[in-house]
Write a protein that holds these residues in place. Structure first.
Motif, short mmCIF file in Angstrom:
data_model
loop_
_atom_site.label_atom_id
_atom_site.label_comp_id
_atom_site.label_asym_id
_atom_site.label_seq_id
_atom_site.Cartn_x
_atom_site.Cartn_y
_atom_site.Cartn_z
N PRO A 85 19.75 15.82 -56.99
CA PRO A 85 19.22 16.75 -57.98
C PRO A 85 20.31 17.62 -58.57
O PRO A 85 21.28 17.97 -57.89
N SER A 86 20.16 17.97 -59.84
CA SER A 86 21.13 18.84 -60.50
C SER A 86 20.81 20.29 -60.17
O SER A 86 19.71 20.62 -59.72
N SER A 87 21.80 21.14 -60.39
CA SER A 87 21.58 22.57 -60.18
C SER A 87 22.50 23.35 -61.11
O SER A 87 23.47 22.82 -61.66
N LEU A 88 22.19 24.62 -61.27
CA LEU A 88 23.01 25.52 -62.09
C LEU A 88 24.17 26.04 -61.24
O LEU A 88 24.03 26.24 -60.04
N SER A 89 25.29 26.29 -61.90
CA SER A 89 26.41 26.93 -61.21
C SER A 89 26.18 28.44 -61.21
O SER A 89 25.34 28.96 -61.95
N GLU A 90 26.93 29.14 -60.39
CA GLU A 90 26.81 30.60 -60.36
C GLU A 90 27.24 31.21 -61.69
O GLU A 90 26.69 32.24 -62.11
N ASN A 91 28.17 30.57 -62.36
CA ASN A 91 28.57 31.03 -63.69
C ASN A 91 27.44 30.83 -64.69
O ASN A 91 27.19 31.70 -65.56
N ASP A 92 26.73 29.70 -64.60
CA ASP A 92 25.57 29.44 -65.46
C ASP A 92 24.52 30.53 -65.28
O ASP A 92 23.95 31.03 -66.26
N ILE A 93 24.28 30.90 -64.03
CA ILE A 93 23.27 31.91 -63.73
C ILE A 93 23.64 33.25 -64.37
O ILE A 93 22.80 33.93 -64.97
N GLU A 94 24.91 33.60 -64.26
CA GLU A 94 25.37 34.86 -64.84
C GLU A 94 25.22 34.86 -66.36
O GLU A 94 24.75 35.83 -66.96
N ILE A 95 25.59 33.74 -66.99
CA ILE A 95 25.47 33.63 -68.45
C ILE A 95 24.01 33.71 -68.88
O ILE A 95 23.66 34.41 -69.84
N ILE A 96 23.14 33.00 -68.17
CA ILE A 96 21.72 33.00 -68.51
C ILE A 96 21.13 34.40 -68.42
O ILE A 96 20.42 34.86 -69.32
N ASN A 97 21.46 35.11 -67.35
CA ASN A 97 20.93 36.47 -67.21
C ASN A 97 21.45 37.40 -68.31
O ASN A 97 20.72 38.25 -68.81
N GLN A 98 22.70 37.22 -68.71
CA GLN A 98 23.25 38.03 -69.79
C GLN A 98 22.53 37.77 -71.11
O GLN A 98 22.19 38.70 -71.85
N TYR A 99 22.26 36.49 -71.38
CA TYR A 99 21.58 36.14 -72.62
C TYR A 99 20.12 36.61 -72.63
O TYR A 99 19.59 36.99 -73.67
N ILE A 100 19.49 36.57 -71.48
CA ILE A 100 18.11 37.07 -71.40
C ILE A 100 18.07 38.56 -71.74
O ILE A 100 17.25 39.01 -72.54
N LEU A 101 18.98 39.32 -71.15
CA LEU A 101 18.98 40.77 -71.34
C LEU A 101 19.40 41.17 -72.76
O LEU A 101 19.06 42.26 -73.23
N LYS A 102 20.12 40.28 -73.43
CA LYS A 102 20.54 40.57 -74.80
C LYS A 102 19.61 39.96 -75.86
O LYS A 102 19.55 40.44 -76.98
N PHE A 122 9.47 44.75 -72.83
CA PHE A 122 8.46 44.06 -72.01
C PHE A 122 8.81 42.59 -71.83
O PHE A 122 8.80 42.07 -70.72
N PHE A 123 9.13 41.91 -72.92
CA PHE A 123 9.43 40.48 -72.86
C PHE A 123 10.80 40.22 -72.23
O PHE A 123 10.99 39.22 -71.54
N ARG A 124 11.74 41.13 -72.44
CA ARG A 124 13.07 40.98 -71.86
C ARG A 124 13.00 40.99 -70.33
O ARG A 124 13.50 40.09 -69.67
N TYR A 125 12.36 42.03 -69.78
CA TYR A 125 12.32 42.16 -68.33
C TYR A 125 11.41 41.11 -67.69
O TYR A 125 11.67 40.66 -66.57
N ARG A 126 10.35 40.73 -68.38
CA ARG A 126 9.48 39.69 -67.84
C ARG A 126 10.23 38.37 -67.73
O ARG A 126 10.16 37.68 -66.70
N SER A 127 10.96 37.99 -68.77
CA SER A 127 11.72 36.74 -68.75
C SER A 127 12.79 36.76 -67.67
O SER A 127 13.02 35.77 -66.98
N TYR A 128 13.44 37.92 -67.55
CA TYR A 128 14.48 38.08 -66.54
C TYR A 128 13.89 37.85 -65.15
O TYR A 128 14.46 37.13 -64.31
N MET A 129 12.72 38.45 -64.87
CA MET A 129 12.15 38.34 -63.55
C MET A 129 11.51 36.97 -63.30
O MET A 129 11.52 36.48 -62.18
#
Length: 292
Positions: free
Chosen positions: A113-130, A136-143
């Motif tokens: 199975p594939s997985s995300l790298s820790e760098n991918d996770i950091e980038i994704i969280n940054q893009y969600i918050l931006k 409401f939608f920002r924090y819901r998506s983040y969580m």
């Protein structure tokens, strides 16, 4: 899911749905079985349920699926759906015997199975918050993203989590497969994040994740969230990939394999052990540091 009226009526799909439901199958599993048996019916050009008593004809139709150049995983889904549908027909005395229980398994490729790298996770969280303009939608998506990352829970389980199911130590998944509840332990840091999210974000719904009108989220809402994340970050991401990432990170951090098995609710340790091979390079590097 759209089903032709003639298929719905002629093949007792509504009765079949009830049959599946009383087995305590999840909604996603029920949809799966109905989806593939209706696809088989369309592919086979059969027009009524009596055709399923003609086992040779059904076997020929099944064999023709192999000429469609379908993936082995897809062929295996047809196989499973036929076995289940014939169980329904047998129990309702429409057929005399479920001849399909002995249907040969389809050999599936054993890809890791594939997985995300820790760098991918950091980038994704940054893009969600931006990416979101409304808090409401920002924090819901983040969580939503991070609760799957930290608990391995399924999409359908996520939308049913209520506030009363959250404790500082764990998330309780209620009425899981076969009406079994299960406990998923969480870290202290994520527990604090989750608690803050509930206190600030959600005061008018019993569910942890809800719509802006305080109603329970649906599966398609989760799909839209992940589609937005993927569009913003340019990283392929979906709930199942995030669940694999959780397992991969646990192995990388040397979480005991038996603990991981319990967290992932695998009945067979072999299922859990596949994740041991996902981090073979990291494991080799850690072993080199040992001084025994």
């Amino acid at each position: 899911m759209n089903i032709d009226t003639d298929v719905f009526d002629n093949f007792l799909i509504d009765d079949y749905r009830i049959y599946l439901k009383i087995q305590w199958l999840t909604q996603e599993t029920i949809i799966f079985y109905i989806k593939y048996i209706t696809r088989f019916i369309r592919y086979s050009n059969i027009n009524n349920i009596d055709c399923f008593t003609k086992h040779l004809r059904i076997k020929i139709s099944y064999n023709k699926l192999f000429d469609r150049k379908l993936k082995n995983s897809t062929l295996d889904k047809f196989r499973k759906s036929l076995i289940k549908y014939y169980s329904f027909l047998t129990e309702n005395e429409i057929t005399d015997k479920n001849y399909w229980r002995q249907l040969s398994k389809i050999k599936l490729s054993k890809t890791l199975p594939s997985s995300l790298s820790e760098n991918d996770i950091e980038i994704i969280n940054q893009y969600i918050l931006k990416g979101y303009k409304i808090d409401f939608f920002r924090y819901r998506s983040y969580m939503v993203f991070n609760i799957i990352l930290n608990t391995w829970i399924r999409r359908n389980e996520l939308i049913h989590i209520k506030k009363e199911n959250i404790t500082p130590q764990y998330v309780k998944v209620v009425n899981w497969k076969g009406q079994k509840d299960r406990i998923v332990y969480i870290s202290k840091s994520f527990s604090r994040e989750l608690s803050e999210y509930i206190d600030i974000q959600n005061k008018n719904s019993e569910y942890v994740f809800c719509s802006s009108s305080w109603t329970q989220l649906r599966n398609d809402s989760i799909n839209r969230i992940f589609k937005s994340i993927q569009n913003w970050s340019w990283i392929k991401v979906h709930p199942h990939l995030v669940r694999h990432t959780y397992a991969s990170l646990c192995v990388k951090r040397w979480v005991n394999i038996y603990t991981l098995q319990q967290q992932m609710w695998h009945t067979d340790l072999k299922t859990t052990s596949i994740y041991l091979y996902m981090n073979s390079k990291e494991s080799w590097e850690e072993i080199q540091k040992l001084s025994i």
